[in-house]
Motif scaffolding. Structure first.
Motif, short mmCIF file in Angstrom:
data_model
loop_
_atom_site.label_atom_id
_atom_site.label_comp_id
_atom_site.label_asym_id
_atom_site.label_seq_id
_atom_site.Cartn_x
_atom_site.Cartn_y
_atom_site.Cartn_z
N GLY A 1 0.82 -1.21 0.00
CA GLY A 1 0.00 0.00 0.00
C GLY A 1 0.86 1.26 0.00
O GLY A 1 0.61 2.21 -0.73
N LEU A 2 1.88 1.25 0.87
CA LEU A 2 2.77 2.41 0.93
C LEU A 2 3.54 2.58 -0.39
O LEU A 2 3.73 3.70 -0.87
CB LEU A 2 3.75 2.27 2.10
CG LEU A 2 3.14 2.43 3.49
CD1 LEU A 2 4.20 2.09 4.56
CD2 LEU A 2 2.62 3.83 3.69
N SER B 1 2.49 1.69 -3.31
CA SER B 1 1.52 2.20 -4.28
C SER B 1 1.30 3.71 -4.09
O SER B 1 1.25 4.48 -5.05
CB SER B 1 0.21 1.44 -4.14
OG SER B 1 -0.77 1.97 -5.00
N GLN B 2 1.19 4.10 -2.82
CA GLN B 2 1.01 5.52 -2.51
C GLN B 2 2.24 6.32 -2.96
O GLN B 2 2.11 7.43 -3.48
CB GLN B 2 0.77 5.73 -1.01
CG GLN B 2 -0.60 5.31 -0.55
CD GLN B 2 -0.74 5.49 0.97
OE1 GLN B 2 0.18 5.91 1.66
NE2 GLN B 2 -1.93 5.16 1.48
N ASP C 1 2.09 6.75 -6.61
CA ASP C 1 1.09 7.77 -6.92
C ASP C 1 1.63 9.18 -6.66
O ASP C 1 1.40 10.10 -7.45
CB ASP C 1 -0.19 7.54 -6.10
CG ASP C 1 -0.96 6.29 -6.52
OD1 ASP C 1 -0.66 5.78 -7.63
OD2 ASP C 1 -1.84 5.85 -5.76
N LEU C 2 2.34 9.32 -5.53
CA LEU C 2 2.92 10.63 -5.21
C LEU C 2 3.98 11.03 -6.25
O LEU C 2 4.05 12.18 -6.67
CB LEU C 2 3.54 10.62 -3.81
CG LEU C 2 2.56 10.66 -2.65
CD1 LEU C 2 3.32 10.48 -1.32
CD2 LEU C 2 1.79 11.96 -2.65
#
Length: 132
Positions: free
Chosen positions: A13-14, A16-17, A20-21
């Motif tokens: 999840g991190l 992926s984030q 995205d960032l």
């Protein structure tokens, strides 16, 4: 095992984030770059336009100066021509006056010589003094 799966899911999840960032930062950076380039292009366009207007003004001024110079040159030539004509007239008049005065002097000398021959010696001496 659940903890590992949970940690893996959290890491996933991190991650992926983070992707995205990064994508958002890249998109934002590209947008900022595009905006900056647009501003530079607009400023360049304005500067080019101002320089063209300045060049047009300078061209007009050069044309006006050339025109004024040509007018002054023509006026100068006309003035020189008039002065030459005036000098020619004055030279002719001077020659005419000189010839007339020479004739008058010759006549006066003949008259004085004639008077001297007829006994007017004092007049003859005056005439010779005038002649000298």
């Amino acid at each position: 095992a659940r903890r590992l799966e949970g940690a893996a899911a959290t890491i996933e999840g991190l991650s992926s984030q983070l992707r995205d960032l990064r994508e958002a930062d890249t998109t934002r950076a590209a947008a900022l770059f595009d905006e900056a380039m647009a501003q530079v292009k607009e400023e360049h366009r304005r500067e080019v336009h101002a320089l063209r207007e300045e060049m047009d003004g300078l061209r007009r001024r050069i044309f006006e100066c050339n025109d004024a110079s040509e007018t002054a040159r023509m006026h100068h030539e006309e003035t020189v021509q008039r002065l030459r004509q005036d000098l020619e007239v004055m030279a002719t008049e001077k020659a005419e006056v000189k010839a007339h005065l020479s004739r008058l002097l010759d006549e006066a000398q003949r008259d004085l010589q004639s008077m001297a021959l007829h006994g007017h010696s004092s007049l003859s001496e005056s005439a010779w003094r005038v002649r000298e």
